[in-house]
Motif scaffolding. Structure first.
Motif, PDB file in Angstrom:
ATOM      1  N   LYS A   1      13.929 -33.285 -15.427  1.00 48.56           N
ATOM      2  CA  LYS A   1      12.699 -33.890 -16.055  1.00 48.56           C
ATOM      3  C   LYS A   1      12.536 -33.547 -17.362  1.00 48.56           C
ATOM      4  O   LYS A   1      12.992 -32.562 -18.129  1.00 48.56           O
ATOM      5  CB  LYS A   1      11.698 -33.321 -15.166  1.00 48.56           C
ATOM      6  CG  LYS A   1      11.526 -33.805 -13.930  1.00 48.56           C
ATOM      7  CD  LYS A   1      10.185 -33.371 -13.390  1.00 48.56           C
ATOM      8  CE  LYS A   1      10.087 -33.994 -11.800  1.00 48.56           C
ATOM      9  NZ  LYS A   1      10.791 -33.255 -11.061  1.00 48.56           N
TER      10      LYS A   1
ATOM     11  N   VAL B   1      14.218 -22.292 -31.284  1.00 52.40           N
ATOM     12  CA  VAL B   1      13.522 -23.401 -31.304  1.00 52.40           C
ATOM     13  C   VAL B   1      11.954 -22.836 -30.811  1.00 52.40           C
ATOM     14  O   VAL B   1      10.901 -23.707 -30.660  1.00 52.40           O
ATOM     15  CB  VAL B   1      13.765 -24.288 -30.296  1.00 52.40           C
ATOM     16  CG1 VAL B   1      15.079 -25.065 -30.497  1.00 52.40           C
ATOM     17  CG2 VAL B   1      13.997 -23.811 -28.777  1.00 52.40           C
ATOM     18  N   ALA B   2      12.108 -21.525 -30.369  1.00 51.50           N
ATOM     19  CA  ALA B   2      10.750 -21.032 -30.035  1.00 51.50           C
ATOM     20  C   ALA B   2       9.761 -20.780 -31.182  1.00 51.50           C
ATOM     21  O   ALA B   2       9.960 -20.298 -32.340  1.00 51.50           O
ATOM     22  CB  ALA B   2      11.107 -19.605 -29.081  1.00 51.50           C
ATOM     23  N   ASP B   3       8.503 -21.103 -30.918  1.00 50.05           N
ATOM     24  CA  ASP B   3       7.434 -20.699 -31.792  1.00 50.05           C
ATOM     25  C   ASP B   3       7.145 -19.155 -31.556  1.00 50.05           C
ATOM     26  O   ASP B   3       6.736 -18.688 -32.592  1.00 50.05           O
ATOM     27  CB  ASP B   3       5.990 -21.419 -31.560  1.00 50.05           C
ATOM     28  CG  ASP B   3       6.572 -23.093 -31.825  1.00 50.05           C
ATOM     29  OD1 ASP B   3       6.517 -23.587 -32.891  1.00 50.05           O
ATOM     30  OD2 ASP B   3       6.823 -23.590 -30.685  1.00 50.05           O
ATOM     31  N   PHE B   4       6.990 -18.704 -30.487  1.00 54.80           N
ATOM     32  CA  PHE B   4       6.829 -17.485 -30.278  1.00 54.80           C
ATOM     33  C   PHE B   4       7.895 -16.746 -29.529  1.00 54.80           C
ATOM     34  O   PHE B   4       8.143 -17.335 -28.242  1.00 54.80           O
ATOM     35  CB  PHE B   4       5.623 -17.137 -29.662  1.00 54.80           C
ATOM     36  CG  PHE B   4       4.221 -17.771 -30.370  1.00 54.80           C
ATOM     37  CD1 PHE B   4       4.062 -17.567 -31.755  1.00 54.80           C
ATOM     38  CD2 PHE B   4       3.341 -18.387 -29.666  1.00 54.80           C
ATOM     39  CE1 PHE B   4       3.113 -17.908 -32.322  1.00 54.80           C
ATOM     40  CE2 PHE B   4       2.424 -19.012 -30.479  1.00 54.80           C
ATOM     41  CZ  PHE B   4       2.256 -18.697 -31.653  1.00 54.80           C
TER      42      PHE B   4
ATOM     43  N   LYS C   1      12.150 -29.537 -25.895  1.00 61.80           N
ATOM     44  CA  LYS C   1      12.149 -29.442 -27.154  1.00 61.80           C
ATOM     45  C   LYS C   1      10.778 -30.109 -27.834  1.00 61.80           C
ATOM     46  O   LYS C   1      10.498 -29.760 -29.100  1.00 61.80           O
ATOM     47  CB  LYS C   1      13.242 -29.617 -28.098  1.00 61.80           C
ATOM     48  CG  LYS C   1      14.055 -30.995 -27.983  1.00 61.80           C
ATOM     49  CD  LYS C   1      15.227 -30.796 -29.032  1.00 61.80           C
ATOM     50  CE  LYS C   1      16.066 -32.075 -28.546  1.00 61.80           C
ATOM     51  NZ  LYS C   1      15.288 -33.439 -29.166  1.00 61.80           N
TER      52      LYS C   1
ATOM     53  N   PHE D   1       6.705 -22.059 -21.566  1.00 58.47           N
ATOM     54  CA  PHE D   1       7.198 -20.804 -21.245  1.00 58.47           C
ATOM     55  C   PHE D   1       8.643 -20.988 -20.773  1.00 58.47           C
ATOM     56  O   PHE D   1       8.765 -21.346 -19.708  1.00 58.47           O
ATOM     57  CB  PHE D   1       6.328 -19.966 -20.381  1.00 58.47           C
ATOM     58  CG  PHE D   1       5.066 -19.460 -20.893  1.00 58.47           C
ATOM     59  CD1 PHE D   1       3.931 -20.515 -20.795  1.00 58.47           C
ATOM     60  CD2 PHE D   1       4.761 -18.094 -21.608  1.00 58.47           C
ATOM     61  CE1 PHE D   1       2.883 -20.113 -21.125  1.00 58.47           C
ATOM     62  CE2 PHE D   1       3.400 -17.893 -21.948  1.00 58.47           C
ATOM     63  CZ  PHE D   1       2.497 -18.805 -21.879  1.00 58.47           C
TER      64      PHE D   1
ATOM     65  N   VAL E   1       2.007 -26.009 -24.083  1.00 56.80           N
ATOM     66  CA  VAL E   1       2.548 -24.740 -24.100  1.00 56.80           C
ATOM     67  C   VAL E   1       3.903 -24.657 -23.013  1.00 56.80           C
ATOM     68  O   VAL E   1       3.652 -25.051 -21.752  1.00 56.80           O
ATOM     69  CB  VAL E   1       1.788 -23.578 -23.883  1.00 56.80           C
ATOM     70  CG1 VAL E   1       2.479 -22.296 -23.857  1.00 56.80           C
ATOM     71  CG2 VAL E   1       0.522 -23.752 -24.638  1.00 56.80           C
TER      72      VAL E   1
ATOM     73  N   SER F   1       8.163 -30.012 -26.720  1.00 58.08           N
ATOM     74  CA  SER F   1       6.807 -29.178 -26.569  1.00 58.08           C
ATOM     75  C   SER F   1       5.983 -28.850 -27.508  1.00 58.08           C
ATOM     76  O   SER F   1       6.656 -28.430 -28.514  1.00 58.08           O
ATOM     77  CB  SER F   1       7.191 -28.063 -25.349  1.00 58.08           C
ATOM     78  OG  SER F   1       8.104 -28.479 -24.205  1.00 58.08           O
ATOM     79  N   LYS F   2       4.848 -28.729 -27.460  1.00 55.17           N
ATOM     80  CA  LYS F   2       3.939 -28.466 -28.550  1.00 55.17           C
ATOM     81  C   LYS F   2       4.238 -27.044 -29.071  1.00 55.17           C
ATOM     82  O   LYS F   2       4.419 -26.666 -30.366  1.00 55.17           O
ATOM     83  CB  LYS F   2       2.435 -28.609 -28.304  1.00 55.17           C
ATOM     84  CG  LYS F   2       1.660 -28.713 -29.781  1.00 55.17           C
ATOM     85  CD  LYS F   2       0.633 -29.903 -29.717  1.00 55.17           C
ATOM     86  CE  LYS F   2       0.113 -29.936 -30.938  1.00 55.17           C
ATOM     87  NZ  LYS F   2      -1.304 -30.142 -30.981  1.00 55.17           N
ATOM     88  N   THR F   3       3.978 -26.113 -28.291  1.00 56.04           N
ATOM     89  CA  THR F   3       4.444 -24.577 -28.494  1.00 56.04           C
ATOM     90  C   THR F   3       5.528 -24.189 -27.462  1.00 56.04           C
ATOM     91  O   THR F   3       5.211 -24.520 -26.131  1.00 56.04           O
ATOM     92  CB  THR F   3       3.089 -23.770 -28.296  1.00 56.04           C
ATOM     93  OG1 THR F   3       2.163 -24.297 -29.301  1.00 56.04           O
ATOM     94  CG2 THR F   3       3.364 -22.239 -28.745  1.00 56.04           C
ATOM     95  N   ILE F   4       6.699 -23.678 -27.667  1.00 53.34           N
ATOM     96  CA  ILE F   4       7.239 -22.614 -26.958  1.00 53.34           C
ATOM     97  C   ILE F   4       7.413 -21.327 -27.057  1.00 53.34           C
ATOM     98  O   ILE F   4       7.454 -20.966 -28.341  1.00 53.34           O
ATOM     99  CB  ILE F   4       8.769 -23.442 -27.376  1.00 53.34           C
ATOM    100  CG1 ILE F   4       9.031 -25.042 -27.236  1.00 53.34           C
ATOM    101  CG2 ILE F   4       9.675 -22.730 -26.193  1.00 53.34           C
ATOM    102  CD1 ILE F   4      10.195 -25.498 -27.492  1.00 53.34           C
ATOM    103  N   VAL F   5       7.353 -20.869 -25.943  1.00 51.19           N
ATOM    104  CA  VAL F   5       7.267 -19.460 -25.966  1.00 51.19           C
ATOM    105  C   VAL F   5       8.492 -18.801 -25.101  1.00 51.19           C
ATOM    106  O   VAL F   5       8.802 -19.302 -24.002  1.00 51.19           O
ATOM    107  CB  VAL F   5       6.178 -18.970 -25.105  1.00 51.19           C
ATOM    108  CG1 VAL F   5       5.847 -17.426 -25.096  1.00 51.19           C
ATOM    109  CG2 VAL F   5       4.517 -19.288 -25.691  1.00 51.19           C
TER     110      VAL F   5
ATOM    111  N   ILE G   1       0.418 -26.822 -19.235  1.00 52.30           N
ATOM    112  CA  ILE G   1       1.297 -25.628 -19.462  1.00 52.30           C
ATOM    113  C   ILE G   1       2.286 -25.630 -18.363  1.00 52.30           C
ATOM    114  O   ILE G   1       2.203 -25.964 -17.142  1.00 52.30           O
ATOM    115  CB  ILE G   1       0.283 -24.445 -19.368  1.00 52.30           C
ATOM    116  CG1 ILE G   1      -0.852 -24.544 -20.234  1.00 52.30           C
ATOM    117  CG2 ILE G   1       0.941 -23.161 -19.624  1.00 52.30           C
ATOM    118  CD1 ILE G   1      -1.794 -23.290 -20.081  1.00 52.30           C
TER     119      ILE G   1
END
Lengths: 249, 309
Positions: B247, B289-292, B270, B255, B253, B272-276, B195
């Protein structure tokens, strides 16, 4: 001492690259081209070293098409003293570039060569290190501070865990990172003055360098597209979504 | 094909970036490792346990203590007499050394490979990841750097490599290590964290970064990141920067807090598995590009999230 500053003409930083539909590369027709931002930082650093009395002459060099003259004129307008265009319409790989810069370094005998750490088109991050290998000089890559002291230079480098400082015997190679300095804008009088500064035109053959590519680009494609997800209404909904993924304290 | 993989280590342990490079190398053929450094017996023993490893070459010499490329590159070039490919993780160490090796061997390096398509063909990102090039080498030997997020990590156990000392090389005397400011932290490393909590320019100050971002990261056991704008503004040190020139990360996840989502930042996260994303500007590109996505004032929303998660 002299400072040699290689500069590359690349697709402008603010232009979104578009992959050509035939998959042969990125479309560069009728788009804004500029000096590679990392090279701009290199030019600025050389000028600052001249202003401090460390450097006596700054030579900007570019390997590229006739239009790379514009990039060299930008370097001259910022404060470089003279320029060399090694003209070719072929794409030149870092290894061949390093060979050309080595030949120029042999002729000009600079105390420092300052290059951008990478060009923002090919993202290779190789030319400075390769030039260091070919000249047998020390290298300070990803520099965030450069201090010349006597016959050596201290270079502070941006590394994965933080910062590292190395001491290099001169002559040496430096490659720039983003936070080394903030490049100046050329003033209008300096842009006018730059037009009369000397600019020599050469070819790779003048330096005896074969620029035939070693790496063939088979195709260029779009990266996988990530689609937008959902907007959540409030923190509670976000917490619920995250908990469903197993994310909690 | 015989490959030689650069082992990235901190003097006492093998770093994770090595493991992705081992996986990439194993797609080409036999995997040999090079452990260079000073007092690195322990690292060599650990490296020999990595699954699939054949030989571990150990160059233990004070001259290799700080990975000075002037000293290390000739050592690698020498070992390449009996190997076909040099494979280094695309860390700042790998990026510093590998091109110097390539030029000594008179071959072109292929940087930051994302996949191995054949023994000569690879994919790699260009234009900050806005395009993917498939490239084919025509050189007799390969020099590759490997993007860590693009390959699975090799298992750290199950291997039975044989350790062999290398006596070649020494100090060229043209460079020396002066010092380092390496952040000591109990947090996971940015490039291997599950995370990541990253903050952007909207935070406004280093105090606010401490006050808003750090508690959430603490609560989740997350690594701390930042956008280039936040680093340039001095809120956090340079090694926090996620993006094209910082980096490249791909956590479970990510954030993005108060980060608008400039192309160069997206290039670094981009995958990352889940982007908040939390941002008060509902048109910010990060939401594409955010999932949430949460459109809110981060100064209210993040402390609330920290309290409730």
């Amino acid at each position: 001492m002299k400072i040699l500053v290689p500069v590359k003409r690349v697709l402008d930083y603010n232009v979104k690259p578009r992959v050509k539909s035939d998959g042969t590369g990125v479309d560069l027709a009728n788009v804004k081209m500029s000096m590679n931002p990392f090279d701009e930082i290199g030019v600025e650093e050389a000028i600052r070293l001249k202003e401090k009395g460390v450097a006596t002459e700054i030579i900007a060099v570019s390997v590229g098409p006739a239009k790379a003259q514009e990039t060299l004129r930008t370097a001259l307008a910022m404060g470089a003293d003279r320029a060399i265009l090694v003209q070719t319409d072929d794409a030149v790989e870092p290894l061949a570039l390093a060979k050309i810069f080595k030949a120029i370094a042999d002729a000009e005998q600079p105390g420092l060569v300052i290059l951008g750490k990478q060009a923002i088109d090919d993202d290779n991050n190789q030319t400075g290190q390769m030039l260091a290998a070919l000249t047998g000089w020390a290298q300070g890559t990803f520099a965030s501070a450069v201090n010349v002291e006597g016959d050596s230079v201290n270079v502070t480098r941006e590394v994965d865990g933080g910062l590292e400082t190395v001491k290099l015997k001169l002559p040496a190679i430096v490659t720039t990172d983003l936070r080394l300095n903030e490049p100046r804008y050329a003033s209008l009088p300096n842009i006018m003055k730059a037009k009369s500064k000397p600019l020599d035109t050469k070819s790779p053959a003048d330096y005896g360098v074969d620029t035939a590519p070693r790496v063939k680009t088979v195709k260029v494609s779009e990266p996988p597209v990530r689609s937008a997800g959902v907007k959540v209404a409030d923190v509670d909904e976000l917490v619920a979504k995250l908990k469903a993924l197993g994310v909690h304290s | 094909m015989k490959t030689l993989v650069w082992v990235e280590h901190d003097g006492s342990a093998v770093k994770d970036a090595t493991l992705a490079a081992v996986t990439a190398a194993s797609k080409l053929g036999e995997v040999h490792l090079l452990v260079a450094g000073s007092g690195v017996d322990g690292v060599a023993k650990e490296a020999a346990q990595i699954a699939g490893v054949g030989k571990v070459h150990v160059a233990d010499n004070a001259a290799f203590g700080h990975n000075l490329p002037e000293n290390v590159a000739p050592l690698v070039a020498d070992l390449m007499g009996s190997h076909d490919a040099f494979v280094a993780p695309a860390t700042t160490t790998g990026k510093n050394i590998a091109p110097r090796v390539a030029a000594l061997l008179d071959v072109m390096q292929i940087s930051e490979i994302l996949s191995v398509e054949s023994s000569k063909t690879f994919t790699r990102p260009i234009y900050a990841g806005n395009a993917i090039a498939t490239v084919e080498s025509s050189d007799a030997k390969l020099v590759l750097t490997v993007r860590g997020t693009a390959f699975e990590k090799a298992a750290t156990s199950g291997g039975s490599g044989t350790v062999e000392a290398v006596s070649a090389g020494g100090d060229t005397g043209i460079s020396s290590f002066v010092g380092a400011e390496i952040a000591k932290s109990e947090r996971p490393e940015l490039t291997s964290a599950k995370i990541i909590v990253s903050g952007g320019r909207a935070l406004g100050s280093s105090e606010k970064y401490e006050e808003v971002i750090v508690p959430l990261a603490d609560k989740l056991g997350a690594a701390l990141g930042a956008s280039r704008a936040a680093v340039d503004a001095g809120y956090v040190p340079n090694d926090y920067q996620v993006g094209q020139t910082g980096k490249i990360v791909a956590p479970q996840v990510y954030f993005a807090i108060g980060i608008s989502g400039a192309i160069q930042h997206l290039a670094g996260m981009k995958d990352s598995k889940t982007i908040v994303a939390i941002n008060k500007d509902e048109d910010a590109p990060i939401f594409q590009v955010a999932d949430f996505g949460l459109v809110a004032d981060l100064f209210n929303a993040v402390p609330e999230l920290t309290g409730k998660i």
